[in-house]
Design an enzyme around this catalytic site. Structure first.
Site, PDB file in Angstrom:
ATOM      1  N   TYR A 141       0.825  -1.212   0.000  1.00  0.00           N
ATOM      2  CA  TYR A 141       0.000   0.000   0.000  1.00  0.00           C
ATOM      3  C   TYR A 141       0.857   1.259   0.000  1.00  0.00           C
ATOM      4  O   TYR A 141       0.459   2.286  -0.528  1.00  0.00           O
ATOM      5  CB  TYR A 141      -0.899   0.036   1.247  1.00  0.00           C
ATOM      6  N   LYS A 186       3.084 -15.597   2.296  1.00  0.00           N
ATOM      7  CA  LYS A 186       3.258 -16.299   1.013  1.00  0.00           C
ATOM      8  C   LYS A 186       4.739 -16.597   0.906  1.00  0.00           C
ATOM      9  O   LYS A 186       5.457 -16.087   0.031  1.00  0.00           O
ATOM     10  CB  LYS A 186       2.741 -15.400  -0.132  1.00  0.00           C
ATOM     11  N   ASP A 219      -3.019 -18.347   0.394  1.00  0.00           N
ATOM     12  CA  ASP A 219      -4.032 -18.997  -0.454  1.00  0.00           C
ATOM     13  C   ASP A 219      -4.742 -20.099   0.325  1.00  0.00           C
ATOM     14  O   ASP A 219      -5.973 -20.244   0.253  1.00  0.00           O
ATOM     15  CB  ASP A 219      -3.424 -19.506  -1.770  1.00  0.00           C
ATOM     16  N   ASP A 243      -6.460  -7.068   4.117  1.00  0.00           N
ATOM     17  CA  ASP A 243      -7.587  -6.390   3.459  1.00  0.00           C
ATOM     18  C   ASP A 243      -8.484  -7.428   2.793  1.00  0.00           C
ATOM     19  O   ASP A 243      -9.700  -7.434   2.962  1.00  0.00           O
ATOM     20  CB  ASP A 243      -7.035  -5.402   2.413  1.00  0.00           C
ATOM     21  N   ASP A 247     -12.510  -9.040   4.063  1.00  0.00           N
ATOM     22  CA  ASP A 247     -13.745  -9.012   3.262  1.00  0.00           C
ATOM     23  C   ASP A 247     -14.306 -10.429   3.159  1.00  0.00           C
ATOM     24  O   ASP A 247     -15.514 -10.650   3.287  1.00  0.00           O
ATOM     25  CB  ASP A 247     -13.479  -8.482   1.839  1.00  0.00           C
TER      26      ASP A 247
HETATM   27  C1  IPM Z   1     -10.416  -1.205   4.040  1.00  0.00           C
HETATM   28  C2  IPM Z   1     -10.626  -0.590   2.684  1.00  0.00           C
HETATM   29  C3  IPM Z   1      -9.455   0.330   2.360  1.00  0.00           C
HETATM   30  C4  IPM Z   1      -8.196  -0.519   2.355  1.00  0.00           C
HETATM   31  C5  IPM Z   1      -9.583   1.115   1.045  1.00  0.00           C
HETATM   32  C6  IPM Z   1     -10.848   1.964   1.012  1.00  0.00           C
HETATM   33  C7  IPM Z   1      -8.380   1.954   0.751  1.00  0.00           C
HETATM   34  O1  IPM Z   1     -10.808  -1.573   1.728  1.00  0.00           O
HETATM   35  O2  IPM Z   1     -10.310  -0.455   5.038  1.00  0.00           O
HETATM   36  O3  IPM Z   1     -10.381  -2.436   4.141  1.00  0.00           O
HETATM   37  O4  IPM Z   1      -7.878  -1.160   1.338  1.00  0.00           O
HETATM   38  O5  IPM Z   1      -7.509  -0.554   3.387  1.00  0.00           O
HETATM   39 MG    MG Z   2     -10.946  -3.520   2.526  1.00  0.00          MG
END
Ligand code: IPM
Ligand code: MG
Length: 356
Positions: A141, A186, A219, A243, A247
């Site tokens: 990042y 990884k 993975d 990240d 999700d």
């Molecule tokens: C999160 C989001 C952010 C990230 C984005 C909006 C930059 O996806 O907080 O998980 O990737 O960290």
């Molecule tokens: Mg995110």
């Protein structure tokens, strides 16, 4: 003196979920006699429009002054020009870097009443209680970025110090839990992972011999999160893996809208935000789920203000309204009655008052 909390609603559904979180914060303050001063500022696309920058100087000053920052979400279709020098997401990354909040912790706890909202079989969801510790201010990042006409690169780099301080947070959290840490990397491909794994092995042997450390390839971890989620206790990993995996993990709970997060600098100061984005498709309609933001307030009370009982009261109130059958659209089963953002917030506030 009242503690200062910076409030950054941001874009899309950000202002809607923040409004409900502030109702909850106000209720907790009144009930417990705590004093919080909240001060709002702009971030993301809203800040680009009003102040010409995704992270204006005023917002930076507030974030550095405040003991805690509560953030909604950033981004939207209005600000996606790939050639633009500034983007809403840049504002969020600049904020995280400015505050030095390197440890992002994201609890993933399933609620039996929401099993139906997850695509997984209910028997897999039983007893899932994971704490993901994501590195937040380094890695790909923040590495050097280059763009040519036909080539581009993003550098991923980590130092031993960055890895060590994050792993210490994971080990410390594990001691208050089931004493298991899964470090995700990884190692078969990435040099940063080889450093990461070596540092983890060494640090846990020296400082956390009472915590069981396992190493899992990212993975495989993505697969295990679906096949054996209840086995995980603390997961610790680098920025981008964290990240992506969070999700994925949100689907165990049923919706991104349910997950809170805390980003800590190691001294108690923190940035608190739901893990979801600005959801432009539903912005302005009053139907977003405010639970992730409300639960982020609970994390703020626990981690910055050392008020664990108040944090638990919020978590219990959220669990109670879910058990009572209240559902925003994202967590409703087919045919189930749905409530809006404000009604969900009001129900949680009512629950807090009733339980006091
Ligand atoms: C999160 C989001 C952010 C990230 C984005 C909006 C930059 O996806 O907080 O998980 O990737 O960290
Ligand atoms: Mg995110």
């Amino acid at each position: 003196m009242a503690a200062l909390i910076g409030v950054l609603p941001g874009d899309g559904i950000g202002p809607e979920v923040i409004a409900e979180a502030l109702k909850v914060l106000d209720t907790i303050a009144r009930l417990g006699g705590h004093r919080f001063e909240t001060r709002q500022a702009l971030i993301g696309g809203a800040a680009m429009d009003a102040a010409g920058s995704s992270f204006p100087g005023e917002t930076r000053a507030l974030a550095l002054d405040a003991q805690a920052v509560l953030l909604g979400a950033v981004g939207g279709p209005k600000w996606t020009d790939p050639a633009a020098p500034d983007r809403p997401e840049k504002g969020l990354l600049d904020l995280r870097a400015a505050m030095g909040v390197y440890a992002n912790i994201r609890p993933v706890v399933t609620h039996p009443t929401l099993y139906g909202a997850s695509p997984l079989k209910p028997e897999r969801l039983q007893g899932v209680d994971i704490m993901v510790v994501r590195e937040l201010t380094g890695g790909i990042y923040f590495g050097r970025k280059e763009r040519g006409v036909d080539s581009a690169s993003d550098l991923c780099s980590y130092t031993r110090a960055e890895i060590t301080r994050l792993l210490r947070i994971a080990g410390t959290l594990a001691r208050g839990r089931r004493r298991k840490v899964a470090s995700i990397d990884k190692v078969n491909v990435l040099e940063t992972s080889r450093l990461w794994r070596a540092v983890a092995t060494e640090l846990f042997a020296q400082e956390f011999p009472d915590v069981a450390l396992e190493h899992v390839l990212v993975d495989a971890a993505a697969m295990h999160l679906l096949s054996r989620p209840a086995d995980f206790d603390v997961i610790v990993t680098e920025n981008m893996f964290g990240d992506i995996l969070t999700d994925e993990a949100s689907m165990l709970v049923g919706s991104m809208g349910m997950l809170p997060s805390a980003s800590l600098d190691g001294s108690g100061r923190g940035l608190y935000e739901p893990i979801h984005g600005s959801a432009p498709d539903i912005a302005g309609r009053g139907i977003a789920n405010p639970c992730g933001t409300i639960l982020s307030v609970a994390m703020m009370l626990r981690h910055t203000f050392n008020l664990p009982a108040e944090a638990r009261r919020i978590e219990s109130a959220v669990a109670a309204v879910l058990e009572a059958g209240l559902r925003t659209r994202d967590i409703a089963a087919a045919g189930q009655e749905v409530v809006g953002t404000a009604a969900m917030g009001d129900a949680i506030v009512a629950r807090l008052r009733a339980a006091a």
